[in-house]
Enzyme design. Sequence first.
Site, PDB file in Angstrom:
ATOM      1  N   SER A 132       2.870 -11.814   4.332  1.00 35.28           N
ATOM      2  CA  SER A 132       1.418 -11.792   4.458  1.00 35.28           C
ATOM      3  C   SER A 132       0.886 -10.476   3.918  1.00 35.28           C
ATOM      4  O   SER A 132       1.422  -9.405   4.227  1.00 35.28           O
ATOM      5  CB  SER A 132       1.015 -11.966   5.923  1.00 35.28           C
ATOM      6  OG  SER A 132      -0.383 -11.891   6.072  1.00 35.28           O
ATOM      7  N   ALA A 133      -0.153 -10.550   3.092  1.00 35.89           N
ATOM      8  CA  ALA A 133      -0.800  -9.359   2.540  1.00 35.89           C
ATOM      9  C   ALA A 133      -2.305  -9.490   2.714  1.00 35.89           C
ATOM     10  O   ALA A 133      -2.793 -10.432   3.338  1.00 35.89           O
ATOM     11  CB  ALA A 133      -0.423  -9.182   1.077  1.00 35.89           C
ATOM     12  N   ILE A 135      -4.713 -10.156   0.593  1.00 31.68           N
ATOM     13  CA  ILE A 135      -5.425 -11.174  -0.175  1.00 31.68           C
ATOM     14  C   ILE A 135      -4.922 -12.578   0.140  1.00 31.68           C
ATOM     15  O   ILE A 135      -5.703 -13.525   0.221  1.00 31.68           O
ATOM     16  CB  ILE A 135      -5.270 -10.910  -1.697  1.00 31.68           C
ATOM     17  CG1 ILE A 135      -5.762  -9.515  -2.047  1.00 31.68           C
ATOM     18  CG2 ILE A 135      -6.018 -11.963  -2.507  1.00 31.68           C
ATOM     19  CD1 ILE A 135      -7.220  -9.288  -1.819  1.00 31.68           C
ATOM     20  N   ASP A 287       2.814  -4.271 -11.524  1.00 29.41           N
ATOM     21  CA  ASP A 287       2.958  -3.941 -10.102  1.00 29.41           C
ATOM     22  C   ASP A 287       4.441  -4.010  -9.741  1.00 29.41           C
ATOM     23  O   ASP A 287       4.838  -4.662  -8.777  1.00 29.41           O
ATOM     24  CB  ASP A 287       2.138  -4.919  -9.261  1.00 29.41           C
ATOM     25  CG  ASP A 287       1.905  -4.418  -7.841  1.00 29.41           C
ATOM     26  OD1 ASP A 287       2.065  -3.209  -7.604  1.00 29.41           O
ATOM     27  OD2 ASP A 287       1.570  -5.236  -6.955  1.00 29.41           O
TER      28      ASP A 287
END
Length: 550
Positions: A132-133, A135, A287
């Site tokens: 989970s992040a 966004i 990234d």
Amino acid sequence: MTPLRLAPRLFRVAAILIKYQLDELVDGAHLLGPLKAVRLLFPRAPAEVRGLPRGARLRLALNELGPIFVKAGQVLSTRRDLIPADVADELALLQDQVPPFPGTEARAIVERELKAPVTTLYARFDEQALASASIAQVHAATLHDGREVVVKVLRPGIDRRIARDIDLLHTLGSLAQRWHPNADKIRPLDVVAEVEKMLSNELDLQREGASASLLRRNFASGIDLYVPEVHWDLSTQGVLTLERVHGVSADDIAAIDAAGLDRKRLAEKGVRLFYEQVFRDNFFHADAHPGNIWVDLGRIDEPRFIALDFGIMGSLPEADQYWLAENFIALFERDYARIAQLHVAAGWMPANVRLDELEAEVRTVCEPYFTRPLSQISIAELVVKLFQTARRFELTLQPQLILLQKTLLNIEGVGRMLDPEIDIWAVAHPVLRRILRERYSVRAALRDVRRRLPEWMHMAPRVPELVRDALRQVASGERREVADPRVLLQTRDTARQLHRVLACGLLGAALLVGGAVLFALAPRLHASLPAACVAAGLVAFAVGWPRRSS
């Protein structure tokens, strides 16, 4: 959002800055002057906070402020040409891990986006999030044919929250731009713009899927880098379904060693992959921290990486790509005069820069590095120092170059983590040389000619007419940007030169196009005939090239 509505949130920002003893930001920037009077209302920071360096305190403050501020810190960490190294190092540690939202909501979003019940779409859908992040979050699932996938789902209402937080960042950026004593160096509004662009891209999962597909095509063999397959029939702007892959984070040295992988070979492969993505394909993962770059433990004989999370990708304009490659080659060969010339030729610096002064500055930065063993020299660190030096000469630093700089730092970090003794220069130099030879070879030029040939053939019948019109405009004085016709036709010699340039130019163009036609339409013929046409065309251009009068 009006300033009045922003006031409570600005107050919270001030409170957190004070809590982490970042008063120098408040005092130095004069951003929150009215709130400084209420400092006594806030408790003093704990002793463990007071003893931390400024970068660590700023990182903790941004974490507490929330995910959007974490993103801003991540972007700021890439601007090592603007902020101190100790602060940049701490901000690079920011991770936007946040608690997951309920799996039932994720299921509802998937059904709404894909317009079908989850049981119809997947044989199994795990409501407990894998990751989970800020966004989106990821759920494991299985297709009806048994293949394992992961389903990435945007957080509910995230677009509204981001819009609200971006308004706040714009307000803070405007205040900083106006009052911060170093605003011209930090350029806070530029940082906010980078955050806004990054978040806008990450909110479109279809864009991320397209990026994954292109990267997968670029490394179709999967030998060095594996990219999971996109399931387009189960993907939209708000949901992305990808093949599930298995591996370990690139910084899990214990697991990599336990699997018996050759870390030295893996580190060299990582460096090669970076240069291939940037200079061969002009499409790179921007990234590339260890969490997004995994190692496949099942490939002992031929270790490879697995790429994840394609929300932030980079590419360069073709001209910048060429100039940057030449700069790297000049840097590898310690040709400081060449570096200075390339910076001006690329348009990154004003043409009136004194090349000897720029060369001297570049030498001053680079020479201390070359006293170390090559295995201890960081290309990324050296590039950052060069950017900092070049700013004194009014360097125009493009956002895509900043993204590249960040990626280079990440890749070098991963490489040295896997093999602390890696000689990045020895690995990178031949790879870049090979890519440049292939990209700018005669064969590549002929391929480009063959690709452009239909367009040229379409325009060819109009060329004589266009040349005639241009000459008429020059002769009549209607067109003065090429040359003043009174000067151009002042003498008989000049008129002859004009006719020679025109005739040889048309002949040269015809021979070049003829060679291209032969190469394109009869590729099985011996290459000598097309090559002879091209050579003759170049000779015609050389004969017709205007001579300077003595």
